[in-house]
Design an enzyme around this catalytic site. Structure first.
Site, PDB file in Angstrom:
ATOM      1  N   LEU A  65     -39.935 -26.457 -82.074  1.00  0.00           N
ATOM      2  CA  LEU A  65     -39.030 -25.976 -81.026  1.00  0.00           C
ATOM      3  C   LEU A  65     -37.571 -26.329 -81.329  1.00  0.00           C
ATOM      4  O   LEU A  65     -37.283 -27.196 -82.156  1.00  0.00           O
ATOM      5  CB  LEU A  65     -39.474 -26.574 -79.685  1.00  0.00           C
ATOM      6  CG  LEU A  65     -40.896 -26.156 -79.273  1.00  0.00           C
ATOM      7  CD1 LEU A  65     -41.381 -26.955 -78.067  1.00  0.00           C
ATOM      8  CD2 LEU A  65     -40.956 -24.664 -78.986  1.00  0.00           C
ATOM      9  N   PRO A  66     -36.637 -25.664 -80.653  1.00  0.00           N
ATOM     10  CA  PRO A  66     -35.226 -25.835 -81.015  1.00  0.00           C
ATOM     11  C   PRO A  66     -34.569 -27.118 -80.543  1.00  0.00           C
ATOM     12  O   PRO A  66     -33.519 -27.494 -81.074  1.00  0.00           O
ATOM     13  CB  PRO A  66     -34.552 -24.606 -80.386  1.00  0.00           C
ATOM     14  CG  PRO A  66     -35.455 -24.180 -79.298  1.00  0.00           C
ATOM     15  CD  PRO A  66     -36.840 -24.527 -79.741  1.00  0.00           C
ATOM     16  N   THR A  92     -37.289 -31.590 -84.527  1.00  0.00           N
ATOM     17  CA  THR A  92     -36.340 -32.691 -84.649  1.00  0.00           C
ATOM     18  C   THR A  92     -35.814 -32.946 -83.242  1.00  0.00           C
ATOM     19  O   THR A  92     -34.901 -32.280 -82.766  1.00  0.00           O
ATOM     20  CB  THR A  92     -35.189 -32.339 -85.606  1.00  0.00           C
ATOM     21  OG1 THR A  92     -35.734 -32.074 -86.902  1.00  0.00           O
ATOM     22  CG2 THR A  92     -34.207 -33.500 -85.716  1.00  0.00           C
ATOM     23  N   LYS A 168     -36.229 -39.413 -88.863  1.00  0.00           N
ATOM     24  CA  LYS A 168     -35.840 -38.051 -89.264  1.00  0.00           C
ATOM     25  C   LYS A 168     -34.347 -37.824 -89.024  1.00  0.00           C
ATOM     26  O   LYS A 168     -33.652 -37.232 -89.865  1.00  0.00           O
ATOM     27  CB  LYS A 168     -36.641 -37.019 -88.482  1.00  0.00           C
ATOM     28  CG  LYS A 168     -36.202 -35.563 -88.718  1.00  0.00           C
ATOM     29  CD  LYS A 168     -36.327 -35.146 -90.178  1.00  0.00           C
ATOM     30  CE  LYS A 168     -35.690 -33.784 -90.473  1.00  0.00           C
ATOM     31  NZ  LYS A 168     -36.262 -32.682 -89.735  1.00  0.00           N
TER      32      LYS A 168
END
Length: 295
Positions: A65-66, A92, A168
């Site tokens: 997902l964004p 992320t 990340k």
């Protein structure tokens, strides 16, 4: 073991992961608000649905997902019916979001793993991504079949829920710093009459070398192709999130913050849709035929 899996988010990365899972023998259902993304996935053999709630109770779910806010809005819907064993979030996202979603899922007896990935679309298509994993030990065990399918075992368990997203974000901000510093260094080399490609090759075989000097500049910047497939807007976002995440624990990384500012300047100049390697246009314009303007 059930081979039924849902992929939520069928964009560049999610669509590639859905396709790879289908080719690996999983029965894949997918959802994306974009009709074009759903259509592209259907052509690759993925069965898509029009609404997210149709995927509730699927044994395994992958999220791509964004943003963290979309993750927060998505997970409760997936937990409305029993049957889901594990949710693997490759977004992320933000550490606090992952921790909250893991807690919410645990209340329903569902494993939630934050597993943001690296490796790009090519790695996703090949099923050889690298994942940064945050989860309890029990949740990791439940989600392991999905992680193995997406990464071919290339994942590292870094700690409790949220840990994957911490590392990340740090990975991405380090890449962001390196894209700025290598560009500046190669511009100095060019000013002295040294071929930037030769300089990059020389550096890459020595202590200053990195993936940025060995591949990103030679393949995407010095060739003028700028076709990595990762958007500048996403890297600028991730660099800013890394600095923000540091501040939440009282850390003030000055070099990381300075690099993040350079990315915000590039974002303003080039727009979010530019390829992330186009940062070179603003930090090392002498290396690019078009200078600071996007082609």
């Amino acid at each position: 073991m059930s081979k039924h899996i849902a992929v939520v988010g069928l964009g560049s990365m999610g669509g590639a992961m859905a396709t790879a899972l289908h080719r690996a023998g999983w029965q894949v259902h997918g959802h994306d608000p974009s009709p074009a993304a759903r259509s592209a996935a259907e052509k690759e053999g993925v069965h898509t649905v029009d609404s997210l709630d149709q995927l509730a109770s699927t044994p395994y779910v992958v999220l791509s997902l964004p943003s963290a806010s979309v993750v927060e809005a998505t997970v409760p819907t997936l937990l409305t019916r029993p049957g889901t064993l594990a949710i693997v979030d490759t977004t992320t996202s933000q550490p606090a979001t992952s921790a909250a979603c893991a807690s919410l899922a645990a209340e329903k007896g569902v494993a939630f793993v934050d597993a943001p990935v690296s490796g790009g679309r090519a790695g996703a298509v090949a099923g050889r991504l690298t994942a940064f994993v945050g989860a309890t030990a029990d949740a990791l065990d439940v989600a392991r079949p999905v992680l193995d399918a997406l990464t071919d075992g290339q994942y590292r368990h870094l700690g409790d829920p949220g840990s994957g997203n911490v590392v990340k974000l740090l990975n991405n901000v380090l890449a962001a710093v390196n894209l700025v510093s290598v560009g500046e260094a190669l511009a100095v080399a060019k000013a002295y009459g040294v071929d930037p490609a030769a300089a990059a090759a020389g550096i890459s075989g020595a202590s200053g070398g990195s993936k940025v000097s060995a591949a990103m500049y030679p393949d995407w910047v010095l060739t003028g192709t700028y076709d990595s497939g990762f958007a500048l807007g996403l890297m600028a976002r991730d660099a800013a999130l890394a600095v923000e995440t540091a501040a939440q624990r009282g850390e003030a990384p000055q070099l990381l913050a300075a690099a993040s500012n350079r990315w915000q300047e590039a974002l303003a100049a080039l727009g979010p849709g530019a390829d992330f390697t186009e940062i070179a246009r603003t930090v090392a314009p002498s290396l690019t035929a078009e200078g600071t303007a996007a082609a």
